[in-house]
Design a protein around this motif. Structure first.
Motif, PDB file in Angstrom:
ATOM      1  N   ALA A  61      -8.429 -30.997  -4.216  1.00  0.00           N
ATOM      2  CA  ALA A  61      -7.130 -30.354  -4.467  1.00  0.00           C
ATOM      3  C   ALA A  61      -7.012 -29.044  -3.683  1.00  0.00           C
ATOM      4  CB  ALA A  61      -6.962 -30.088  -5.965  1.00  0.00           C
ATOM      5  N   VAL A  62      -8.074 -28.246  -3.708  1.00  0.00           N
ATOM      6  CA  VAL A  62      -8.061 -26.985  -2.965  1.00  0.00           C
ATOM      7  C   VAL A  62      -8.031 -27.255  -1.463  1.00  0.00           C
ATOM      8  CG1 VAL A  62      -9.383 -24.910  -2.431  1.00  0.00           C
ATOM      9  CG2 VAL A  62      -9.188 -25.686  -4.794  1.00  0.00           C
ATOM     10  N   ALA A  63      -8.807 -28.253  -1.012  1.00  0.00           N
ATOM     11  CA  ALA A  63      -8.803 -28.604   0.411  1.00  0.00           C
ATOM     12  C   ALA A  63      -7.407 -29.012   0.868  1.00  0.00           C
ATOM     13  CB  ALA A  63      -9.806 -29.734   0.671  1.00  0.00           C
ATOM     14  N   SER A  64      -6.696 -29.743   0.019  1.00  0.00           N
ATOM     15  CA  SER A  64      -5.332 -30.147   0.355  1.00  0.00           C
ATOM     16  C   SER A  64      -4.420 -28.932   0.493  1.00  0.00           C
ATOM     17  CB  SER A  64      -4.793 -31.097  -0.722  1.00  0.00           C
ATOM     18  OG  SER A  64      -3.469 -31.490  -0.423  1.00  0.00           O
ATOM     19  N   GLU A  65      -4.572 -27.958  -0.406  1.00  0.00           N
ATOM     20  CA  GLU A  65      -3.776 -26.732  -0.316  1.00  0.00           C
ATOM     21  C   GLU A  65      -4.062 -25.985   0.981  1.00  0.00           C
ATOM     22  OE1 GLU A  65      -1.499 -25.028  -2.519  1.00  0.00           O
ATOM     23  OE2 GLU A  65      -1.288 -27.094  -3.191  1.00  0.00           O
ATOM     24  N   ILE A  66      -5.348 -25.897   1.340  1.00  0.00           N
ATOM     25  CA  ILE A  66      -5.741 -25.147   2.528  1.00  0.00           C
ATOM     26  C   ILE A  66      -5.374 -25.879   3.812  1.00  0.00           C
ATOM     27  CG2 ILE A  66      -7.735 -24.259   3.822  1.00  0.00           C
ATOM     28  CD1 ILE A  66      -9.089 -23.723   1.104  1.00  0.00           C
ATOM     29  N   ASP A  72      -0.420 -23.971   8.298  1.00  0.00           N
ATOM     30  CA  ASP A  72       0.129 -23.131   9.366  1.00  0.00           C
ATOM     31  C   ASP A  72      -0.414 -21.707   9.298  1.00  0.00           C
ATOM     32  OD1 ASP A  72       1.447 -22.786   6.954  1.00  0.00           O
ATOM     33  OD2 ASP A  72       3.330 -22.165   7.890  1.00  0.00           O
ATOM     34  N   VAL A  73      -0.771 -21.259   8.096  1.00  0.00           N
ATOM     35  CA  VAL A  73      -1.319 -19.909   7.939  1.00  0.00           C
ATOM     36  C   VAL A  73      -2.832 -19.902   8.163  1.00  0.00           C
ATOM     37  CG1 VAL A  73      -1.645 -17.996   6.332  1.00  0.00           C
ATOM     38  CG2 VAL A  73       0.496 -19.296   6.311  1.00  0.00           C
ATOM     39  N   GLY A 337     -19.817 -32.537  10.090  1.00  0.00           N
ATOM     40  CA  GLY A 337     -19.349 -31.145  10.069  1.00  0.00           C
ATOM     41  C   GLY A 337     -18.844 -30.807   8.686  1.00  0.00           C
ATOM     42  N   PRO A 338     -19.733 -30.451   7.747  1.00  0.00           N
ATOM     43  CA  PRO A 338     -19.334 -30.300   6.348  1.00  0.00           C
ATOM     44  C   PRO A 338     -18.524 -29.053   6.053  1.00  0.00           C
ATOM     45  CG  PRO A 338     -21.633 -29.717   6.614  1.00  0.00           C
ATOM     46  CD  PRO A 338     -21.176 -30.265   7.936  1.00  0.00           C
ATOM     47  N   LEU A 339     -18.510 -28.085   6.951  1.00  0.00           N
ATOM     48  CA  LEU A 339     -17.818 -26.835   6.691  1.00  0.00           C
ATOM     49  C   LEU A 339     -16.716 -26.621   7.707  1.00  0.00           C
ATOM     50  CD1 LEU A 339     -20.813 -24.448   5.996  1.00  0.00           C
ATOM     51  CD2 LEU A 339     -19.420 -25.669   4.339  1.00  0.00           C
ATOM     52  N   ARG A 340     -15.608 -26.022   7.280  1.00  0.00           N
ATOM     53  CA  ARG A 340     -14.560 -25.606   8.181  1.00  0.00           C
ATOM     54  C   ARG A 340     -14.321 -24.123   7.943  1.00  0.00           C
ATOM     55  NH1 ARG A 340      -8.319 -27.749   8.975  1.00  0.00           N
ATOM     56  NH2 ARG A 340      -7.635 -26.020  10.255  1.00  0.00           N
ATOM     57  N   GLN A 341     -14.451 -23.321   8.981  1.00  0.00           N
ATOM     58  CA  GLN A 341     -14.325 -21.874   8.825  1.00  0.00           C
ATOM     59  C   GLN A 341     -12.944 -21.454   9.308  1.00  0.00           C
ATOM     60  OE1 GLN A 341     -17.167 -19.547  10.969  1.00  0.00           O
ATOM     61  NE2 GLN A 341     -16.754 -17.721   9.783  1.00  0.00           N
ATOM     62  N   LEU A 342     -12.287 -20.615   8.529  1.00  0.00           N
ATOM     63  CA  LEU A 342     -10.932 -20.205   8.842  1.00  0.00           C
ATOM     64  C   LEU A 342     -10.882 -18.720   9.170  1.00  0.00           C
ATOM     65  CD1 LEU A 342      -9.182 -22.156   5.985  1.00  0.00           C
ATOM     66  CD2 LEU A 342      -9.380 -22.839   8.367  1.00  0.00           C
TER      67      LEU A 342
END
Length: 345
Positions: A61-66, A72-73, A337-342
């Protein structure tokens, strides 16, 4: 994973020690430890990595929000910065882009139109099928011999990509060719990418390359990667065709006035993202099927029932839902690639 330097109300998280923050709690296999922390502090939590505050999302759910609602942000990423270093690699490909500016959009649109559009994928489908068939024939010729399957898969993935980009093979299954060094080069880059950098933890150190990371990365990209296709690019810039193909991705980049340095950076991210991750995932896929004989027989039966003839084509894959499910389960168990850094806000 999101880094921010703005004082805002933060999600819950574990106690952060002065100076080092939560570094000791995010050691080897960091995604496993983050999952364990999420069980305690919730699917959205905050951590400190040195001077940086990180916001961690670890549920669907959080991944979908992000990744969807607020993409776009949050679609940028924090990249290592070394002030005063020339030539700068920042914003010259998608991996090293720190913001979604016009340059980023140009590269993304080139990828979308020249590599990943429906028309582009359809036009290169026969080439990909031929490369897979070459791999199968090679494996057949090695019956009774030991084969490092990951290396064979790596060569296949690399030549599929190199034919899309340069209209030529870079290496054969025996390790011969102008791209013979790429496998080791990609491994070196992936090791460097995973290496903790002081400037990521303490941004004020960004003006100095204290660990020699920048110097080593630029040497690999310019000297090792760049030397592989230097002659190909020179021929293309001089108007010489190296194959019968009318136009490939390198031609499109040259038409846009892209420098060799930026082409090297773009090739670096394409070959890093499209070769070792692919070969590792398929190797795990094969290993999991061999461990689960019942599942393997079910997948084999599906292929035998659905496919006419002896060759599986890309167009046949829609009729193999169980095989697709097996591969998705492999990606769940062994994410490349288990992590995505923003990026920072």
């Amino acid at each position: 994973m999101h880094g921010t330097s703005i004082e805002l109300p933060l999600p819950p998280g574990p106690y952060a020690w002065p100076i080092i923050g939560n570094i000791l709690q995010t050691r080897k296999n960091v995604y496993v430890h983050l999952a364990e922390l999420a069980q305690v502090h919730g699917p959205l939590m905050s951590l400190r990595s040195g001077q940086r505050t990180l916001i961690i999302g670890s549920s669907s759910a959080v991944a979908s929000e992000i990744l969807k609602t607020h993409d776009d942000v949050l679609s940028g990423r924090e990249v290592s910065r070394f002030q005063g270093k020339e030539p700068s690699v920042i914003n010259m490909n998608l991996v090293f882009s720190s913001e979604c500016d016009d340059g980023w959009r140009v590269i993304r649109n080139l990828y979308r139109s020249e590599l990943f559009s429906g028309k582009a994928l359809e036009s290169s489908a026969k080439m990909r099928e031929n490369k897979v068939e070459e791999m199968v024939k090679y494996l057949g010729s090695k019956e009774g011999e030991d084969v490092i399957i990951k290396d064979v898969l790596f060569v296949t993935a690399m030549n599929i990509l190199s034919n899309t980009v340069f209209s030529t093979d870079l290496v054969d299954f025996e390790g011969n060719g102008i791209g013979a060094c790429i496998m080791d080069t990609v491994k070196q880059l992936n090791i460097l990418a995973a290496k903790p950098k002081l400037s990521d933890i303490y941004p004020k150190l960004g003006r100095w390359d204290l660990q020699g990371w920048y110097k080593e990365v630029m040497h690999i990209i310019q000297d090792e990667f760049g030397s592989v296709w230097k002659d190909i690019l020179e021929m293309k810039r001089n108007g010489s065709n190296i194959s019968s193909n009318l136009k490939d991705f390198a031609d499109s980049l040259i038409e846009k006035g892209t420098t060799n340095l930026q082409i090297n950076l773009i090739m670096q991210e394409l070959f890093s993202a499209g070769t070792e991750t692919t070969s590792l995932s398929i190797e795990w896929f094969i290993a999991e099927l061999m461990k689960n004989q019942e599942v393997m027989h079910k997948a084999k039966d599906e292929v035998m029932k659905q496919i006419e003839g002896s060759v599986v084509k890309e167009s046949d894959l829609v009729r193999l839902p169980f095989l697709e499910a097996c591969f998705k389960e492999t990606l769940r168990l062994h994410p490349p690639g288990p992590l995505r850094q923003l990026k920072d806000f």
